[in-house]
Write a protein that holds these residues in place. Sequence first.
Motif, PDB file in Angstrom:
ATOM      1  N   LEU A  95       0.889  -1.635  -0.291  1.00 30.92           N
ATOM      2  CA  LEU A  95       0.100   0.242   0.131  1.00 30.92           C
ATOM      3  C   LEU A  95       0.619   1.201   0.070  1.00 30.92           C
ATOM      4  O   LEU A  95       1.705   1.616   1.181  1.00 30.92           O
ATOM      5  CB  LEU A  95      -0.961  -0.184   0.933  1.00 30.92           C
ATOM      6  CG  LEU A  95      -2.238  -1.108   1.104  1.00 30.92           C
ATOM      7  CD1 LEU A  95      -2.398  -0.700   2.862  1.00 30.92           C
ATOM      8  CD2 LEU A  95      -2.771  -0.795  -0.071  1.00 30.92           C
ATOM      9  N   SER A  96       1.006   2.022  -0.942  1.00 32.10           N
ATOM     10  CA  SER A  96       1.525   3.441  -1.776  1.00 32.10           C
ATOM     11  C   SER A  96       1.615   4.363  -0.230  1.00 32.10           C
ATOM     12  O   SER A  96       0.356   4.783   0.379  1.00 32.10           O
ATOM     13  CB  SER A  96       1.027   4.124  -2.758  1.00 32.10           C
ATOM     14  OG  SER A  96       2.052   4.737  -2.465  1.00 32.10           O
ATOM     15  N   ASP A  97       2.351   5.345  -0.047  1.00 36.73           N
ATOM     16  CA  ASP A  97       2.567   6.433   1.063  1.00 36.73           C
ATOM     17  C   ASP A  97       2.091   7.167   0.280  1.00 36.73           C
ATOM     18  O   ASP A  97       1.192   7.936   1.418  1.00 36.73           O
ATOM     19  CB  ASP A  97       4.244   6.541   1.480  1.00 36.73           C
ATOM     20  CG  ASP A  97       4.676   5.242   2.467  1.00 36.73           C
ATOM     21  OD1 ASP A  97       3.725   4.159   3.025  1.00 36.73           O
ATOM     22  OD2 ASP A  97       5.948   5.398   2.594  1.00 36.73           O
ATOM     23  N   ASP A  98       1.953   7.852  -0.728  1.00 34.10           N
ATOM     24  CA  ASP A  98       0.786   7.884  -1.557  1.00 34.10           C
ATOM     25  C   ASP A  98      -0.342   8.084  -1.475  1.00 34.10           C
ATOM     26  O   ASP A  98      -0.422   7.298  -1.650  1.00 34.10           O
ATOM     27  CB  ASP A  98       1.547   8.417  -2.974  1.00 34.10           C
ATOM     28  CG  ASP A  98       3.450   9.509  -2.737  1.00 34.10           C
ATOM     29  OD1 ASP A  98       3.541   9.751  -1.971  1.00 34.10           O
ATOM     30  OD2 ASP A  98       4.030   8.255  -3.604  1.00 34.10           O
ATOM     31  N   GLY A  99      -0.785   8.744  -0.960  1.00 36.45           N
ATOM     32  CA  GLY A  99      -2.423   9.745  -1.891  1.00 36.45           C
ATOM     33  C   GLY A  99      -2.989   9.307  -2.721  1.00 36.45           C
ATOM     34  O   GLY A  99      -2.512  10.394  -3.884  1.00 36.45           O
ATOM     35  N   ILE A 100      -4.481   9.249  -2.778  1.00 34.50           N
ATOM     36  CA  ILE A 100      -4.927   9.431  -4.461  1.00 34.50           C
ATOM     37  C   ILE A 100      -5.202  10.754  -4.239  1.00 34.50           C
ATOM     38  O   ILE A 100      -4.484  11.714  -5.468  1.00 34.50           O
ATOM     39  CB  ILE A 100      -6.565   8.518  -4.266  1.00 34.50           C
ATOM     40  CG1 ILE A 100      -6.151   6.740  -4.672  1.00 34.50           C
ATOM     41  CG2 ILE A 100      -6.528   8.633  -5.768  1.00 34.50           C
ATOM     42  CD1 ILE A 100      -7.628   6.373  -4.516  1.00 34.50           C
ATOM     43  N   MET A 146     -10.360   9.058  -7.745  1.00 34.35           N
ATOM     44  CA  MET A 146     -10.111   8.914  -8.725  1.00 34.35           C
ATOM     45  C   MET A 146     -10.339  10.434 -10.093  1.00 34.35           C
ATOM     46  O   MET A 146      -9.430  10.712 -10.734  1.00 34.35           O
ATOM     47  CB  MET A 146      -9.601   7.239  -9.343  1.00 34.35           C
ATOM     48  CG  MET A 146      -9.290   6.127  -7.925  1.00 34.35           C
ATOM     49  SD  MET A 146      -7.167   6.510  -8.349  1.00 34.35           S
ATOM     50  CE  MET A 146      -6.669   6.066 -10.035  1.00 34.35           C
ATOM     51  N   ALA A 147     -11.865  10.408 -10.252  1.00 28.68           N
ATOM     52  CA  ALA A 147     -12.579  11.245 -10.878  1.00 28.68           C
ATOM     53  C   ALA A 147     -11.967  12.172 -10.632  1.00 28.68           C
ATOM     54  O   ALA A 147     -11.288  12.680 -11.191  1.00 28.68           O
ATOM     55  CB  ALA A 147     -13.508  11.321 -10.657  1.00 28.68           C
ATOM     56  N   VAL A 148     -11.545  12.972  -9.546  1.00 33.16           N
ATOM     57  CA  VAL A 148     -10.661  14.319  -9.080  1.00 33.16           C
ATOM     58  C   VAL A 148      -9.103  14.159  -9.045  1.00 33.16           C
ATOM     59  O   VAL A 148      -8.431  15.625  -9.917  1.00 33.16           O
ATOM     60  CB  VAL A 148     -10.848  14.220  -7.525  1.00 33.16           C
ATOM     61  CG1 VAL A 148     -10.311  15.941  -7.124  1.00 33.16           C
ATOM     62  CG2 VAL A 148     -12.373  15.415  -7.291  1.00 33.16           C
TER      63      VAL A 148
END
Length: 324
Positions: A95-100, A146-148
């Motif tokens: 799981l990535s540390d980076d967010g969406i 994901m759309a944003v």
Amino acid sequence: MYEKTVGVAEIEHMLNLFGSYDENINTLQKQYNVAIVNRGEEIRITGEQQNVDKAVKAVETLLSLSRKGERINEQNLRYVFSLVDEGLQDELKSLSDDGICVTLSGKIVKPKTLGQKKYTDAIRDNTIVLGVGPAGTGKTYLAVAMAVKAFRSHEVDRIILTRPAVEAGEKLGFLPGDLQTKVDPYLRPLYDALFEMLGAENFQKQLERGSIEVAPLAYMRGRTLDDSFIILDEAQNTTPEQMKMFLTRLGFGSKAVITGDVTQIDLPDQRRSGLIEAMKVLKNISDISINRFTEKDVVRHRLVQDIIKAYEKYYERGNSHKNG
């Protein structure tokens, strides 16, 4: 008696792991029937060897979550326990540390389970994605995130959110008010997610520009949707005809995410669900991904998982009168 230690140099992660009034550690001790004590910069775990080994895996996995900025709570404790039981705890490190994306309040939106990560990866890598599973698994929320993200990075020009407007078809004429007043109650969950990520003022501005559109499914007919990120929510309540109509609206440079829960079909007269049919029709088509969530992906209150399991057992005993 068997004993192992786990080093924890950072006090903030030690505090996160133990929880308020040691509630997390008490849960861990009860789960694995071990004794866990803090000794300075290490945690000492004693008990039967098999239990200690499992507890160590759980503690190390929870600490990795803490280092990614997650608050240790009942939900992710239960999730880690299930992963340890299946020997899948190491996969959680993927799981990535980076967010969406980041919400208006500064909250980082990111997958919290392996099922959610698979889902967001599928949205990134495919043109059409079906996300099917129980309430609380983040199907709609992550799709909006994901759309944003795609909108902010100019991958698409528009975000289009749609869902079947009412349970018994789209009989909006029986409701008072203009179109917006009629459909607002049915589209409120989609509004809420966008408000959180964009802010009400920015959302309204993009809505007026036509960059964001929120409309009932009936208003998609006859259109071709280019350069758009389209989300069809509550898709279990589409008919096969409505689903085919929606799927064939897809234009160039667009993505579509279809979400639904096949255990909550509200179609009248035992009509077939377009979502169930689409899962069968589309399963072998390239660039279309079908993702199934389970109760393990539920990120709401613990009782939501228990309720889902209880209903599944009830239906398995032959008590179901479900549509579909």
